[in-house]
Write an enzyme that holds these catalytic residues in place. Structure first.
Site, short mmCIF file in Angstrom:
data_model
loop_
_atom_site.label_atom_id
_atom_site.label_comp_id
_atom_site.label_asym_id
_atom_site.label_seq_id
_atom_site.Cartn_x
_atom_site.Cartn_y
_atom_site.Cartn_z
N SER A 60 -1.70 8.64 10.95
CA SER A 60 -2.31 8.61 12.29
C SER A 60 -2.62 9.98 12.87
O SER A 60 -2.39 10.23 14.06
CB SER A 60 -1.44 7.84 13.28
OG SER A 60 -1.49 6.50 12.98
N GLU B 272 1.75 -4.60 8.66
CA GLU B 272 0.48 -3.90 8.42
C GLU B 272 -0.71 -4.83 8.65
O GLU B 272 -0.72 -5.97 8.18
CB GLU B 272 0.48 -3.37 6.98
CG GLU B 272 0.02 -1.96 6.84
CD GLU B 272 0.88 -0.93 7.59
OE1 GLU B 272 0.52 -0.60 8.73
OE2 GLU B 272 1.88 -0.45 7.02
N ASP C 40 -1.98 -5.85 13.85
CA ASP C 40 -2.07 -5.41 15.25
C ASP C 40 -3.43 -5.68 15.87
O ASP C 40 -3.66 -5.34 17.02
CB ASP C 40 -1.71 -3.91 15.38
CG ASP C 40 -2.69 -2.98 14.71
OD1 ASP C 40 -3.42 -3.42 13.79
OD2 ASP C 40 -2.74 -1.81 15.11
N ASP D 209 -1.12 2.39 16.53
CA ASP D 209 -0.91 3.84 16.40
C ASP D 209 -0.87 4.50 17.77
O ASP D 209 0.05 5.27 18.08
CB ASP D 209 -2.02 4.47 15.56
CG ASP D 209 -2.15 3.83 14.19
OD1 ASP D 209 -1.26 3.04 13.83
OD2 ASP D 209 -3.14 4.10 13.50
N GLU E 155 -11.62 5.17 19.75
CA GLU E 155 -11.75 5.07 18.30
C GLU E 155 -12.65 3.91 17.89
O GLU E 155 -13.44 4.01 16.96
CB GLU E 155 -10.36 4.93 17.65
CG GLU E 155 -10.45 5.04 16.16
CD GLU E 155 -9.25 5.73 15.50
OE1 GLU E 155 -8.40 6.29 16.22
OE2 GLU E 155 -9.18 5.68 14.27
C1 GLA Z 1 -4.44 1.86 10.95
C2 GLA Z 1 -4.90 1.36 12.31
C3 GLA Z 1 -3.86 0.46 12.95
C4 GLA Z 1 -3.36 -0.63 12.00
C5 GLA Z 1 -3.04 -0.04 10.64
C6 GLA Z 1 -2.72 -1.11 9.65
O1 GLA Z 1 -3.37 2.71 11.10
O2 GLA Z 1 -5.18 2.44 13.16
O3 GLA Z 1 -4.38 -0.09 14.13
O4 GLA Z 1 -4.28 -1.67 11.93
O5 GLA Z 1 -4.09 0.76 10.13
O6 GLA Z 1 -1.55 -1.75 9.99
#
Ligand code: GLA
Length: 413
Positions: free
Chosen positions: A151, A58, A61, A197, A185
């Site tokens: 997402s 988490e 990314d 995501d 986004e």
């Molecule tokens: C959201 C963002 C992702 C990632 C997560 C945390 O889902 O869209 O890019 O950073 O949070 O892991």
């Protein structure tokens, strides 16, 4: 305080008459096509994009790190037909709202509502030189729970991108589609999200988790052992990733820490290149928050790599230990959990057959992801519903999901 607020939800009742729907019903692709035809007098094509759940990794990314999500069997459907008058028309079935905007002026027409996701994708495609100026009509429906960390936004973005590109007969590599949606986004909606995501929604595969190397944008499939189920518990506490949520702040705190490390070791391009030893040496120059955010990211990358190995070895107990450690790090170092999520994780870890549980997604609410032995999944779901309701008065939505394929066109009968 938190319990007194949530007790107000007792009127929801437990259990509701008729039991729990697994997920809200939504139009079939054929029904959506009919609705589109009735609204716009044009026969559409229909595209589908899933939501996602992240098993582990988490907030790694956007620092070149590793993540291990899976696409899930909740989705957004987009019916699309081309226009000739340079306008973007969209109808959301979920919100019962219509929008009509000039393609040439999408940025100026931003509304901070759901329409910014498809409009942002059109904007990003246009910026990329793709001829979208004649316009499109869209009808959008989805069953990805909104603001739950599964997402829903990226699902709308990727479904829109597939729909527009498909209508224009343009093929782009999946990685490029994911990057375009991320740009929508970041630059259009204003949420500084990473690539996870959009990437897994493009590249997901049935019955597989996807281990993504976010620096090189490469991935490997990790088959989910058939003896285990992914159970998602929705705390019903909403989160938001755009301004106002904690996401952008956490990212900025992490980046402030990164800049300090870079002053000492310029070869650190992203936190992926840093080690705990670096933090020990130079962490005292950071704010305490930055130090904790960086520690979460650095340790989380190691956990993802270990989790991949555990999955390969079918060592679910080990995978669960890594999820547990990831949750503690997310709660204490990243400080992006919340009491309801902590409670769900505690409850889950006490249930027979639960290998691991943790918050999934951006944080500050949303859902937990639980790996549960297949033959214990039904009892687990009931125990979680009862336990969470008894403690908070909140009726959690709980879904047992299958890892699914990524976005695609849906054949119509
Ligand atoms: C959201 C963002 C992702 C990632 C997560 C945390 O889902 O869209 O890019 O950073 O949070 O892991």
């Amino acid at each position: 305080m938190y319990f007194s607020i949530s007790l107000k939800n007792r009127h929801l009742g437990y259990p509701p008459p008729g039991g729990y729907p697994r997920k809200p019903p939504m139009q079939t692709p054929a029904e959506l096509a009919q609705l589109h035809l009735a609204t716009y007098a044009a026969q559409p094509a229909v595209y589908s994009a899933p939501g996602r759940v992240n098993l582990i990794g988490e907030h790694t990314d956007y620092s070149g790190g590793f993540v291990m999500p899976a696409a899930i069997d909740f989705s957004t459907l987009v019916a699309i037909s081309p226009r000739t008058n340079g306008r973007f028309l969209a109808h959301s079935v979920n919100f019962n709202q219509h929008v009509d905007q000039p393609i040439a002026d999408l940025l100026a027409e931003r509304s901070k509502t759901w329409t910014d996701y498809p409009a942002g994708v059109l904007w990003a495609l246009r910026e990329r030189g793709i001829a979208v100026e004649n316009g499109f009509s869209l009808t959008v429906v989805g069953d990805v729970p909104l603001g739950a960390g599964l997402s829903s936004s990226a699902s709308v973005e990727v479904a829109t991108a597939f729909a527009v590109l498909g209508t224009l007969n343009i093929t782009l590599p999946l990685t490029e589609i994911a990057l375009l949606c991320q740009r929508a986004e970041n630059a259009f909606v204003g949420a500084n999200v990473g690539i996870m995501d959009q990437f897994v929604i493009c590249c997901g595969r049935q019955d597989n988790a996807v281990m993504i190397d976010t620096r090189f944008l490469t991935y490997t499939l990790a088959p989910i052992p058939p003896t285990v189920r992914i159970v998602i518990c929705n705390s019903m506490v909403k989160h938001t990733l755009a301004d106002g949520g904690g996401y952008n702040t956490r990212r900025a705190e992490m980046e402030a820490g990164l800049h300090i490390l870079q002053q000492h070791r310029p070869e650190i391009v992203a936190l992926r290149d840093a080690t705990l030893a670096d933090l020990e040496k130079w962490g005292s120059e950071m704010s305490p928050q930055s130090l904790r955010r960086c520690r979460h990211v650095i340790t989380e990358d190691d956990r993802v790599l270990a989790a991949v190995e555990a999955f390969k070895a079918h060592d679910l107990a080990r995978f669960g230990q890594l999820m547990h450690a990831a949750q503690l790090s997310f709660r204490d170092d990243f400080e992006a959990s919340c009491p309801e999520i902590d409670l769900l994780v505690d409850l889950a870890e006490k249930q027979p057959g639960c290998f691991g549980a943790r918050l999934t997604g951006g944080g500050f609410g949303g859902c937990t992801v639980n790996l549960v032995a297949a033959d214990r999944a039904a009892a687990f779901v009931e125990a979680m519903r009862t336990g969470y309701f008894n403690a908070t008065g909140i009726t959690a939505d709980i879904y047992t999901s299958r890892a699914s394929d990524g976005a695609h066109q849906v054949p119509l009968p």
